[in-house]
Design a protein around this motif. Structure first.
Motif, short mmCIF file in Angstrom:
data_model
loop_
_atom_site.label_atom_id
_atom_site.label_comp_id
_atom_site.label_asym_id
_atom_site.label_seq_id
_atom_site.Cartn_x
_atom_site.Cartn_y
_atom_site.Cartn_z
N ARG A 79 0.82 -1.21 0.00
CA ARG A 79 0.00 0.00 0.00
C ARG A 79 0.86 1.26 0.00
O ARG A 79 2.03 1.23 0.36
N GLY A 80 0.26 2.37 -0.45
CA GLY A 80 0.98 3.63 -0.50
C GLY A 80 1.78 3.81 -1.77
O GLY A 80 2.57 4.75 -1.89
N LYS A 81 1.58 2.95 -2.77
CA LYS A 81 2.33 3.02 -4.02
C LYS A 81 1.44 3.44 -5.20
O LYS A 81 1.90 3.41 -6.34
N GLY A 82 0.19 3.80 -4.92
CA GLY A 82 -0.70 4.23 -5.98
C GLY A 82 -1.46 3.12 -6.65
O GLY A 82 -2.22 3.35 -7.61
N TYR A 83 -1.33 1.88 -6.18
CA TYR A 83 -2.00 0.75 -6.81
C TYR A 83 -3.52 0.85 -6.67
O TYR A 83 -4.26 0.57 -7.61
N GLY A 84 -3.99 1.23 -5.50
CA GLY A 84 -5.43 1.35 -5.28
C GLY A 84 -6.06 2.37 -6.21
O GLY A 84 -7.11 2.13 -6.81
N ASN A 85 -5.41 3.54 -6.33
CA ASN A 85 -5.90 4.58 -7.24
C ASN A 85 -5.94 4.08 -8.67
O ASN A 85 -6.91 4.32 -9.40
N ALA A 86 -4.89 3.39 -9.08
CA ALA A 86 -4.81 2.90 -10.46
C ALA A 86 -5.92 1.89 -10.74
O ALA A 86 -6.59 1.95 -11.78
#
Length: 298
Positions: free
Chosen positions: A77-84
């Protein structure tokens, strides 16, 4: 969208890896394993993920207008995966002609969870991206009870209360049950019509309250359908004309006593609502999970 992240989108060929990711991300969610696997192995859904080297670390499932699942393993988490993943899911749903997105339950009762679990504040991720709770002041909840704390004396129920008796149902009771449930909560009818509930030795019997041969209320009780040592009660229904007499509470208490007698360690009920929480609390249940029924207009 981060181009590097987008290039990492891959179809998930090894669905077992997604099963493992689901359990890792949602260890507190109670869901029948057969249901989880049927959803993950559904070939009609859009399922895509992000890998770090050869390890699946984030995934999303789109079903119709709903995002059935969106998860990122804790250490990624915190790497932009959720947003992507969310951006891609919204793009797919928009291109399929839908104007509203749901998270959890979509156009049918096919779901992992009814909404976004709120135990760890996951709803904030969606709120920041324009999602709102679509049920107004009504909450959707899971409740449970440690059966080591369930004492018969505290929840004693007589066999005959105001002429109402309680017993396990058989196939001969189906028409009366259908009439009762249709009046009480029509959406529950299909669950009560499943023949498995009325077979000898079933692990999911139906408990009924009746007076003079008329079914006034009913409840489905399940043994280890959703896990070892875990029992459940649910689909509690009482005829509208008979409410306020404690029938539903008595059904829940008797059903929970049956779970205790059957060796269950924990009792669970899922996907319940604010307006009946107090009834379950009177039988010793407590809220263990709240859901953000997230929706967004495109």
């Amino acid at each position: 969208m981060n181009r590097k992240v987008r290039k990492m989108f891959k179809a998930i060929e090894n669905r077992e890896a997604l099963v493992d990711l689901y359990h890792r991300c949602f260890p507190d969610i109670v869901r029948e394993e057969a249901v989880v696997r049927s959803l993950i192995f559904d070939q009609d859904d859009r399922i895509f993920g992000i890998y770090e080297e050869e390890t699946l670390c984030a995934a999303c499932i789109v079903h119709g207008r709903a995002i059935s699942l969106l998860c990122v393993r804790p250490e990624s988490r915190g790497k932009g995966y959720g947003n992507a993943l969310l951006n891609e899911a919204e793009r797919i749903i928009r291109e399929n002609g839908y104007h509203t997105i749901n998270v959890g339950v979509g156009t049918d009762d096919r779901y992992f969870m009814p909404g976004v679990p709120m135990k760890e504040g996951a709803e904030q991720f969606f709120i920041k991206r324009g999602y709102t709770h679509k049920w107004g002041d009504t909450e959707c909840l899971d409740m449970d009870e440690d059966l080591s704390d369930f004492h018969y004396d505290e929840y004693a129920v007589g066999d005959d209360i105001r002429g109402i008796t309680y017993r396990w149902a058989g196939k001969e009771d189906l028409s009366e049950i259908q009439e009762c449930v249709s009046d009480a909560q029509k959406s529950f009818v299909p669950y009560y019509m499943e023949e498995q509930h009325y077979e000898a030795g079933t692990k999911a019997p139906v408990l009924i309250a009746e007076r003079s041969g008329q079914v006034l209320g009913c409840l489905i009780v399940s043994l280890e359908v959703e896990g070892e040592g875990l029992g459940s009660v649910g689909c509690t229904a009482t005829r509208t004309s008979e409410r306020g007499q404690g029938i539903a509470t008595n059904l829940v208490r008797l059903g929970t006593r049956y779970l205790k007698d059957s060796g269950m360690r924990r009792a669970f009920l899922g996907y319940t609502y604010t307006d009946i929480v107090r009834m379950y609390e009177r039988a010793g249940y407590r809220i263990c999970q709240r859901y953000f029924m997230a929706a967004k207009d495109l």
